[in-house]
Design a protein around this motif. Structure first.
Motif, mmCIF file in Angstrom:
data_model
loop_
_atom_site.group_PDB
_atom_site.id
_atom_site.type_symbol
_atom_site.label_atom_id
_atom_site.label_comp_id
_atom_site.label_asym_id
_atom_site.label_seq_id
_atom_site.Cartn_x
_atom_site.Cartn_y
_atom_site.Cartn_z
ATOM 1 N N ASP A 1 28.329 -53.830 -4.738
ATOM 2 C CA ASP A 1 29.763 -53.218 -3.831
ATOM 3 C C ASP A 1 30.907 -53.264 -5.410
ATOM 4 O OD1 ASP A 1 32.729 -52.469 -3.366
ATOM 5 O OD2 ASP A 1 32.478 -54.704 -1.517
ATOM 6 N N PRO A 2 31.190 -52.129 -6.224
ATOM 7 C CA PRO A 2 32.108 -52.420 -7.575
ATOM 8 C C PRO A 2 33.562 -53.340 -6.841
ATOM 9 C CG PRO A 2 32.225 -49.993 -6.675
ATOM 10 C CD PRO A 2 30.900 -51.149 -5.812
ATOM 11 N N VAL A 3 33.816 -53.351 -5.869
ATOM 12 C CA VAL A 3 34.873 -54.487 -5.480
ATOM 13 C C VAL A 3 35.201 -55.822 -5.622
ATOM 14 C CG1 VAL A 3 36.816 -54.800 -3.947
ATOM 15 C CG2 VAL A 3 35.929 -52.017 -4.220
ATOM 16 N N ALA B 1 51.513 -46.422 -10.899
ATOM 17 C CA ALA B 1 50.962 -47.432 -10.387
ATOM 18 C C ALA B 1 50.103 -48.838 -10.481
ATOM 19 C CB ALA B 1 50.569 -46.142 -8.753
ATOM 20 N N LEU B 2 48.846 -48.206 -11.719
ATOM 21 C CA LEU B 2 48.182 -49.368 -11.967
ATOM 22 C C LEU B 2 49.194 -49.689 -12.765
ATOM 23 C CD1 LEU B 2 44.550 -46.748 -11.959
ATOM 24 C CD2 LEU B 2 45.424 -48.833 -10.809
ATOM 25 N N ALA B 3 49.581 -49.041 -13.817
ATOM 26 C CA ALA B 3 50.351 -49.488 -15.353
ATOM 27 C C ALA B 3 51.456 -50.756 -13.983
ATOM 28 C CB ALA B 3 51.562 -49.085 -15.418
ATOM 29 N N GLU B 4 52.199 -50.818 -13.442
ATOM 30 C CA GLU B 4 52.822 -51.757 -12.449
ATOM 31 C C GLU B 4 51.972 -52.550 -11.952
ATOM 32 O OE1 GLU B 4 54.855 -48.986 -9.531
ATOM 33 O OE2 GLU B 4 56.416 -47.843 -11.554
ATOM 34 N N ARG B 5 50.707 -52.487 -11.287
ATOM 35 C CA ARG B 5 50.052 -53.382 -10.348
ATOM 36 C C ARG B 5 49.628 -54.125 -11.715
ATOM 37 N NH1 ARG B 5 47.486 -51.158 -5.545
ATOM 38 N NH2 ARG B 5 46.226 -53.105 -4.549
ATOM 39 N N ALA B 6 49.432 -53.970 -12.798
ATOM 40 C CA ALA B 6 48.547 -54.554 -13.623
ATOM 41 C C ALA B 6 49.674 -55.309 -14.406
ATOM 42 C CB ALA B 6 48.269 -53.770 -14.663
ATOM 43 N N GLU B 7 51.194 -55.369 -14.441
ATOM 44 C CA GLU B 7 52.613 -56.384 -14.997
ATOM 45 C C GLU B 7 52.471 -56.540 -14.056
ATOM 46 O OE1 GLU B 7 55.628 -53.607 -16.148
ATOM 47 O OE2 GLU B 7 53.843 -52.653 -17.071
ATOM 48 N N ASN B 8 52.516 -56.545 -12.688
ATOM 49 C CA ASN B 8 52.342 -57.285 -11.357
ATOM 50 C C ASN B 8 52.000 -58.783 -10.817
ATOM 51 O OD1 ASN B 8 55.129 -56.748 -10.349
ATOM 52 N ND2 ASN B 8 53.415 -54.961 -8.997
ATOM 53 N N ALA C 1 39.730 -48.118 -6.519
ATOM 54 C CA ALA C 1 40.059 -49.291 -5.238
ATOM 55 C C ALA C 1 39.048 -50.385 -6.610
ATOM 56 C CB ALA C 1 38.307 -49.168 -4.600
ATOM 57 N N ALA C 2 37.878 -50.640 -6.716
ATOM 58 C CA ALA C 2 37.741 -51.552 -7.528
ATOM 59 C C ALA C 2 38.722 -51.881 -8.480
ATOM 60 C CB ALA C 2 36.954 -51.602 -7.928
ATOM 61 N N THR C 3 39.620 -51.214 -9.329
ATOM 62 C CA THR C 3 40.462 -51.700 -10.304
ATOM 63 C C THR C 3 41.529 -52.210 -9.797
ATOM 64 O OG1 THR C 3 39.736 -49.469 -11.827
ATOM 65 C CG2 THR C 3 41.916 -50.122 -12.228
ATOM 66 N N GLU C 4 41.959 -50.985 -8.523
ATOM 67 C CA GLU C 4 42.819 -52.528 -8.025
ATOM 68 C C GLU C 4 42.502 -53.587 -7.498
ATOM 69 O OE1 GLU C 4 45.008 -47.866 -5.917
ATOM 70 O OE2 GLU C 4 44.298 -49.223 -4.969
ATOM 71 N N ALA C 5 41.626 -53.675 -6.879
ATOM 72 C CA ALA C 5 41.465 -55.397 -6.422
ATOM 73 C C ALA C 5 40.958 -56.020 -7.893
ATOM 74 C CB ALA C 5 39.681 -55.317 -5.525
ATOM 75 N N ALA C 6 40.697 -56.183 -8.818
ATOM 76 C CA ALA C 6 40.770 -56.392 -10.182
ATOM 77 C C ALA C 6 41.898 -57.275 -10.483
ATOM 78 C CB ALA C 6 39.960 -55.714 -11.576
ATOM 79 N N LEU C 7 42.569 -55.777 -10.729
ATOM 80 C CA LEU C 7 44.333 -56.093 -11.127
ATOM 81 C C LEU C 7 44.396 -57.491 -10.101
ATOM 82 C CD1 LEU C 7 45.575 -52.806 -12.350
ATOM 83 C CD2 LEU C 7 44.775 -55.010 -13.965
ATOM 84 N N ASP C 8 44.795 -57.166 -8.703
ATOM 85 C CA ASP C 8 45.552 -58.206 -7.761
ATOM 86 C C ASP C 8 44.420 -59.476 -8.253
ATOM 87 O OD1 ASP C 8 46.351 -55.946 -6.930
ATOM 88 O OD2 ASP C 8 45.415 -55.479 -5.334
ATOM 89 N N ALA C 9 43.510 -59.780 -8.282
ATOM 90 C CA ALA C 9 42.611 -61.315 -8.186
ATOM 91 C C ALA C 9 42.945 -61.190 -9.397
ATOM 92 C CB ALA C 9 41.131 -60.367 -7.613
ATOM 93 N N GLY C 10 43.406 -60.439 -10.106
ATOM 94 C CA GLY C 10 43.877 -61.223 -11.664
ATOM 95 C C GLY C 10 43.012 -61.509 -13.131
ATOM 96 N N LYS C 11 42.500 -60.013 -13.070
ATOM 97 C CA LYS C 11 41.491 -59.913 -13.960
ATOM 98 C C LYS C 11 42.055 -58.642 -14.350
ATOM 99 C CE LYS C 11 38.651 -62.013 -10.971
ATOM 100 N NZ LYS C 11 38.410 -62.921 -11.071
ATOM 101 N N ASP C 12 41.801 -59.056 -15.727
ATOM 102 C CA ASP C 12 42.339 -57.689 -17.089
ATOM 103 C C ASP C 12 40.844 -56.665 -16.865
ATOM 104 O OD1 ASP C 12 44.447 -58.937 -18.389
ATOM 105 O OD2 ASP C 12 42.743 -60.043 -18.618
ATOM 106 N N VAL D 1 35.150 -54.006 -16.303
ATOM 107 C CA VAL D 1 35.431 -53.402 -17.407
ATOM 108 C C VAL D 1 34.632 -52.008 -16.050
ATOM 109 C CG1 VAL D 1 33.629 -53.091 -19.104
ATOM 110 C CG2 VAL D 1 33.818 -54.933 -18.976
ATOM 111 N N GLU D 2 35.357 -50.895 -15.995
ATOM 112 C CA GLU D 2 35.062 -49.887 -15.138
ATOM 113 C C GLU D 2 34.749 -48.496 -15.971
ATOM 114 O OE1 GLU D 2 35.149 -46.406 -13.394
ATOM 115 O OE2 GLU D 2 37.397 -46.947 -14.553
ATOM 116 N N LEU D 3 33.564 -48.443 -15.302
ATOM 117 C CA LEU D 3 32.619 -47.362 -16.113
ATOM 118 C C LEU D 3 32.125 -46.457 -15.757
ATOM 119 C CD1 LEU D 3 31.030 -49.755 -19.018
ATOM 120 C CD2 LEU D 3 33.457 -48.328 -19.215
ATOM 121 N N MET D 4 32.810 -46.218 -14.093
ATOM 122 C CA MET D 4 32.365 -45.162 -13.310
ATOM 123 C C MET D 4 32.844 -44.236 -13.610
ATOM 124 S SD MET D 4 32.138 -47.900 -9.882
ATOM 125 C CE MET D 4 34.126 -48.500 -9.798
#
Lengths: 428, 428
Positions: A64-66, A116-123, A90-101, A78-81
């Motif tokens: 599961d990528p998430v 939306a992803l840019a905002e999420r990353a900044e948060n 889903a996995a990109t959002e989960a990564a950012l929320d978990a504090g991963k680059d 590293v998202e290459l799907m």
């Protein structure tokens, strides 16, 4: 030496395998350059048993990528799907929320959900890097976001889909019709599972939306791009264009005009002797114009295992070195919602029509153009054996709207068999 | 918003004035992109009273660049004075020792003292950035150091001196001899105060030394470059080269071979249809080849107020954003002292000679080449009215040392008026 940077890689297609290969081959080099060891904690792909030509036993496997994105021993996801939604999102959002680059090659994801992803990353105080999403191995995202950061960008244009460029140059060089070269490209594995993404200009459009956002500090607006694919480019047009010193390219252009942001991805004629005109096969080229730098042209392989993996790992090196930028080069909240300027800036156009071989036919066409205020730069009528004559016209600069009215009026005259082909001519 | 980033600018020639102009014009844009205001605390130049076309009253004036570099209200010392020693070096060292970051356009300084300055910067935890030192507005330092960081670079080559390229293309396009175009370029202000820096290949050599250091993790070794200027390129050679499908460029090449680092800056023939061959006027081009990315080509203006200021401020933006890299992309202590490989890799060569118009003369030349193991790819003898015939030979690949022996032997035959001209042919 600082602590290792630990990757979790989701997606083990050509690019993912390329990334693993470089990481193994260049371990010492990457450590020397970044000051850190770069390791892979875990990997994830759809089919664990598929033979990918390299051993994967050194890394934990996740189905599961998430779950991969959330692992404690992953610093960078590293998202290459691929795909604008579903697991990649889903996995990109989960990564950012978990504090991963996040490092991704996913142009669709960024073009559709970049804001939306840019905002999420900044948060989360994290970064999303995506050099591999645009123009393969060419470090164009870095050039635009960083190297040319002191410029007010005036225009970005380029050939950003290697498959389309392969098809168009192969048609020209081998004198083959579109359908035949399309089948060839398919057999060679050059096309996406949904080939419309390539030949319909969607994939290149995603890339253009990303470049626009960085260049003009705008929210990514994929839906604001006027997109036209290469499906209707005929070998006749390619030949006639060549005859007049042009080549046909699927060209992306984004520029800010007085009326807003103009974004186009469409087959255009470019001078055969220009850098864009000379681009062969799967090579990509991006031209960046700025108020200070004038014009910078970047050329390189648009796809492939090595070049794309090079871009992915360039991003990883940035993160290892501590560079964290806002996704589109400035804070997400400061990105503007620019109005869409319909593609109104005047340009010369190439017109091809099948003209009835009757007295007065040419006069009717010419007067329709004259009535619309469109003047003719060059015209050629070719020898023909049937009762319609191939006629080419290169106009002086005109707007697309004036041209569309003229083309409609031309159909009404009854002297052209079908609506003329009209392709924009873009000069560098 | 973070605290302003405060610059001290030393040197107010074309580039320095360009930097001030952009800072004023794009204040809001730069702040949006870097998250900080970028201000200028103080400036310094040789002549305070010179009219530079812009007001300087908003900034403190220093007469001494070292004093400027040490000011408490300067975070980044921007060195735009030039020269490998003297005030530029003293002020750069003072800035680093005082804990300032340095941005410079000074290729000579980096090529000659790069290693010591890199160590000094690391000791202070500061960075030296120098995008403007190589290839003007093209973000090539960034591409090589960061974007392509995951590559084992195999070769870097390029045209990096706009003045030389201007002279060579102007000779070809106008059919003028070197001396005349040199005088033109001088009158247009294109030449350095010491023109040997340009036409002698020194300036381009400095740039190549910097690129080598980054590409191969080597200590900059300017003295290890085989440098040949364009002073002896004749209009005859340009014409003959064109006749055979080539153009002559002052080409820099650096590559790592089994025997060490091979660095050359010399007039070469390149295919007229290649990207390098098509480069006109003052434009620069750098080609980077790496094991993963294959080949990336970067093209743009090599000099000028706007492009060079764009590069300087790109570096300033990096520092404002918190990016600090080791000077040559990896810690100074890890840079290797690579052995110098004399330019031994085989290549085809262009030979031009004035051959006595006597029976057996050609046979003698051909047998000298044959004896040296050099085979002939193409040969042309031109019509002539005097008693020597212009003869061109393109050889197959040979080493420079084999060729030099053959050229010496050729002189001994007594059938060539002077030692033949020999120019390397470089294929992309």
């Amino acid at each position: 030496m600082a602590a290792p940077l630990r990757l979790g890689i989701a997606g083990l297609g050509t690019v993912g395998v390329g990334v693993l290969r470089i990481l193994r081959r260049q371990q010492a080099l990457l450590a020397a350059r970044t000051g850190r060891e770069i390791s892979v904690s875990a990997i994830c792909a759809r089919d664990r048993r598929k033979d990918r030509g390299i051993s994967l036993t050194a890394h934990d496997w996740e189905d599961d990528p998430v779950a991969l994105a959330r692992r404690d021993d992953v610093d960078v996801f590293v998202e290459l799907m691929g795909g604008s939604d579903g697991p990649a999102k889903a996995a990109t959002e989960a990564a950012l929320d978990a504090g991963k680059d996040v490092v991704t090659a996913n142009k669709a994801l960024l073009a559709m959900h970049g804001q939306a992803l840019a905002e999420r990353a900044e948060n989360s105080g994290r970064t999303i890097r995506y050099e591999a999403a645009v123009a393969g191995g060419i470090p164009v995202i870095k050039a635009l976001t960083e190297g040319l950061a002191a410029n007010e960008v005036t225009r970005v244009m380029g050939v950003m889909n290697g498959t389309c460029n392969y098809i168009l140059t192969r048609m020209e060089n081998a004198g083959l019709p579109y359908d035949e070269v399309f089948r060839e490209a398919d057999a060679l594995g050059y096309l996406e599972a949904d080939p419309t993404l390539d030949v319909g200009g969607i994939d290149a459009g995603h890339k253009l939306a990303i470049l626009s956002a960085i260049a003009f500090g705008a929210r990514p607006d994929f839906d604001g791009i006027e997109i036209e694919g290469i499906e209707r480019v005929s070998i006749d047009d390619i030949r006639h264009a060549a005859d007049m010193g042009y080549r046909i390219k699927l060209l992306g252009v984004t520029q800010r005009t007085g009326r807003g942001l103009e974004q186009r991805m469409q087959p255009c004629l470019v001078p055969a002797s220009s850098p864009l005109g000379q681009l062969e096969g799967g090579t990509n080229m991006v031209v960046i114009e700025g108020d200070a730098v004038e014009q910078v042209v970047l050329r390189g392989p648009g796809a492939g295992e090595g070049p794309t993996a090079s871009a992915v790992l360039g991003d990883v090196c940035d993160i290892a070195r501590g560079l964290r930028l806002p996704t589109f080069g400035q804070p997400a909240a400061s990105l503007q919602d620019l109005p869409r300027a319909s593609t109104g800036l005047p340009a010369p156009y190439y017109l091809r029509m099948a003209l009835d071989d009757k007295p007065g036919a040419m006069a009717k066409v010419a007067s329709v153009l004259g009535d619309a205020g469109i003047s003719i730069d060059r015209m050629r009528q070719y020898a023909h054996s049937d009762d319609t004559a191939p006629v080419l016209i290169v106009t002086h600069k005109t707007t697309r709207s004036a041209l569309d009215l003229a083309l409609a009026a031309m159909e009404q005259t009854g002297v052209v068999a079908t609506r003329p082909v009209a392709l924009r001519i873009e000069h560098l």
